[in-house]
Design a protein around this motif. Structure first.
Motif, short mmCIF file in Angstrom:
data_model
loop_
_atom_site.label_atom_id
_atom_site.label_comp_id
_atom_site.label_asym_id
_atom_site.label_seq_id
_atom_site.Cartn_x
_atom_site.Cartn_y
_atom_site.Cartn_z
N PRO A 166 -11.27 23.47 -50.45
CA PRO A 166 -10.95 22.05 -50.58
C PRO A 166 -9.90 21.65 -49.55
O PRO A 166 -9.05 22.45 -49.17
CB PRO A 166 -10.39 21.95 -52.00
N TYR A 167 -9.96 20.42 -49.10
CA TYR A 167 -8.97 19.92 -48.16
C TYR A 167 -7.62 19.73 -48.87
O TYR A 167 -7.57 19.53 -50.08
CB TYR A 167 -9.43 18.59 -47.56
N GLU A 168 -6.56 19.81 -48.07
CA GLU A 168 -5.20 19.58 -48.59
C GLU A 168 -4.83 18.12 -48.37
O GLU A 168 -4.84 17.61 -47.24
CB GLU A 168 -4.20 20.47 -47.86
N TYR A 169 -4.49 17.42 -49.45
CA TYR A 169 -4.03 16.04 -49.35
C TYR A 169 -2.63 15.97 -49.92
O TYR A 169 -2.43 15.88 -51.13
CB TYR A 169 -4.96 15.10 -50.12
N SER A 170 -1.64 16.06 -49.04
CA SER A 170 -0.25 16.12 -49.45
C SER A 170 0.54 14.97 -48.85
O SER A 170 0.29 14.55 -47.71
CB SER A 170 0.36 17.46 -49.00
N TRP A 171 1.53 14.47 -49.63
CA TRP A 171 2.42 13.45 -49.11
C TRP A 171 3.17 13.96 -47.89
O TRP A 171 3.29 13.24 -46.90
CB TRP A 171 3.43 13.06 -50.18
N TYR A 172 3.69 15.18 -47.97
CA TYR A 172 4.50 15.67 -46.86
C TYR A 172 3.61 15.86 -45.63
O TYR A 172 2.60 16.57 -45.66
CB TYR A 172 5.18 17.00 -47.19
N GLY A 173 4.00 15.25 -44.54
CA GLY A 173 3.23 15.36 -43.31
C GLY A 173 1.97 14.53 -43.30
O GLY A 173 1.20 14.59 -42.34
N GLN A 174 1.73 13.76 -44.38
CA GLN A 174 0.53 12.93 -44.46
C GLN A 174 -0.70 13.72 -44.02
O GLN A 174 -1.42 13.37 -43.09
CB GLN A 174 0.69 11.67 -43.60
N THR A 175 -0.96 14.81 -44.72
CA THR A 175 -1.96 15.77 -44.26
C THR A 175 -3.36 15.19 -44.12
O THR A 175 -4.17 15.70 -43.35
CB THR A 175 -2.02 17.00 -45.19
N TRP A 176 -3.66 14.13 -44.86
CA TRP A 176 -4.99 13.52 -44.76
C TRP A 176 -5.22 12.88 -43.39
O TRP A 176 -6.35 12.60 -43.01
CB TRP A 176 -5.19 12.48 -45.86
N ARG A 177 -4.14 12.70 -42.62
CA ARG A 177 -4.25 12.05 -41.31
C ARG A 177 -4.37 13.04 -40.16
O ARG A 177 -4.59 12.63 -39.02
CB ARG A 177 -3.02 11.18 -41.06
N ASN A 178 -4.22 14.34 -40.42
CA ASN A 178 -4.12 15.29 -39.31
C ASN A 178 -4.67 16.67 -39.67
O ASN A 178 -5.29 16.85 -40.73
CB ASN A 178 -2.66 15.38 -38.85
N GLU A 179 -4.44 17.64 -38.79
CA GLU A 179 -5.00 18.98 -38.96
C GLU A 179 -4.38 19.77 -40.11
O GLU A 179 -4.95 20.78 -40.54
CB GLU A 179 -4.85 19.78 -37.66
#
Length: 246
Positions: free
Chosen positions: A64-77
């Motif tokens: 599963p993909y990581e969707y975390s607030w820190y680093g806005q992971t949904w926007r990047n690698e």
């Protein structure tokens, strides 16, 4: 539950970027950026729900993909990298572990040694050069998430082979039977890209990924990955190399 510290860090990150945009792009684009950021953060729970079944392949597993607030992971690698790191650490014996680059603790992975030359103010972090680092004992596990591309590229000392020299030293620091995971973006460091193309920057196994949409990543051939550009068509990395040993 999102901690106050994470909210503070992300608010500072957005504020700094907005200040830069006001100077470079004007108020209109900046207001649009801030509105988009507010919407994305507010709707992150919906994104997690809608993409709960989305997966990408790694080492025979579907992660599963990581969707975390820190680093806005949904926007990047980071959406791929942190998911891979969690899987890698969960599927083997960790033992004495070294992380190069102070990344994983932001995602709840703690209790290991961290080597980061530029985090001198962080308690417990070893502030030494990864190329020269030579501890008395070796490590059972070594992990580095999007850090080695900066070695001798973003530093005052320049060396197009700095990333590969760092990787070679880390391999030397691995105990017999140990495990290592390293990820790097494509098109950040020209010297690293050359070593990726030649196969010099690699451990025992390697996989290239490319971004196929804003949120999705797929395994791809080296030539396709190396043709991708950082920052376009999507924000941050559009291709990634993941290498492991054994």
């Amino acid at each position: 539950m999102v901690s106050v510290g994470v909210v503070r860090v992300e608010a500072t990150r957005v504020w700094n970027r907005a200040n830069t945009m006001i100077r470079d792009d004007g108020m209109g684009r900046t207001v649009g950026f801030l509105a988009g950021q507010a919407w994305e953060h507010a709707t992150l729970p919906l994104l997690r729900r809608d993409r709960a079944d989305a997966r990408f392949p790694f080492d025979g597993a579907e992660l599963p993909y990581e969707y975390s607030w820190y680093g806005q992971t949904w926007r990047n690698e980071r959406t791929v990298e942190i998911a891979i790191a969690r899987h890698f650490l969960a599927t083997g014996t960790t033992g004495r572990m070294l992380e190069v680059g102070n990344v994983l603790h932001h995602y709840g992975i703690r209790g290991h040694e961290v080597l980061d030359r530029y985090e001198r103010a962080v308690p417990g972090v070893i502030s030494e050069d990864v190329i020269a680092f030579d501890p008395a004992t070796r490590y059972d596990t070594i992990v580095s998430v999007s850090t080695l591309e900066h070695v001798r590229c973003d530093e005052d000392e320049k060396d197009p082979r700095g990333s590969t020299k760092a990787l070679e030293n880390l391999r030397r620091l691995l105990a017999p039977g140990g495990r290592m995971l390293v990820t790097v973006p494509v098109d950040w460091n020209a010297g690293l890209d050359a070593d990726l193309a030649s196969g010099r920057f690699a451990l025992d196994r390697g996989t290239f990924y490319r971004r196929t949409s804003r949120f999705d990543w797929a395994v791809t051939e080296p030539e396709q990955a190396l043709a991708m550009r950082y920052g376009t068509p999507y924000e941050a990395a559009n291709a990634l190399f993941v290498t492991t040993t054994p």
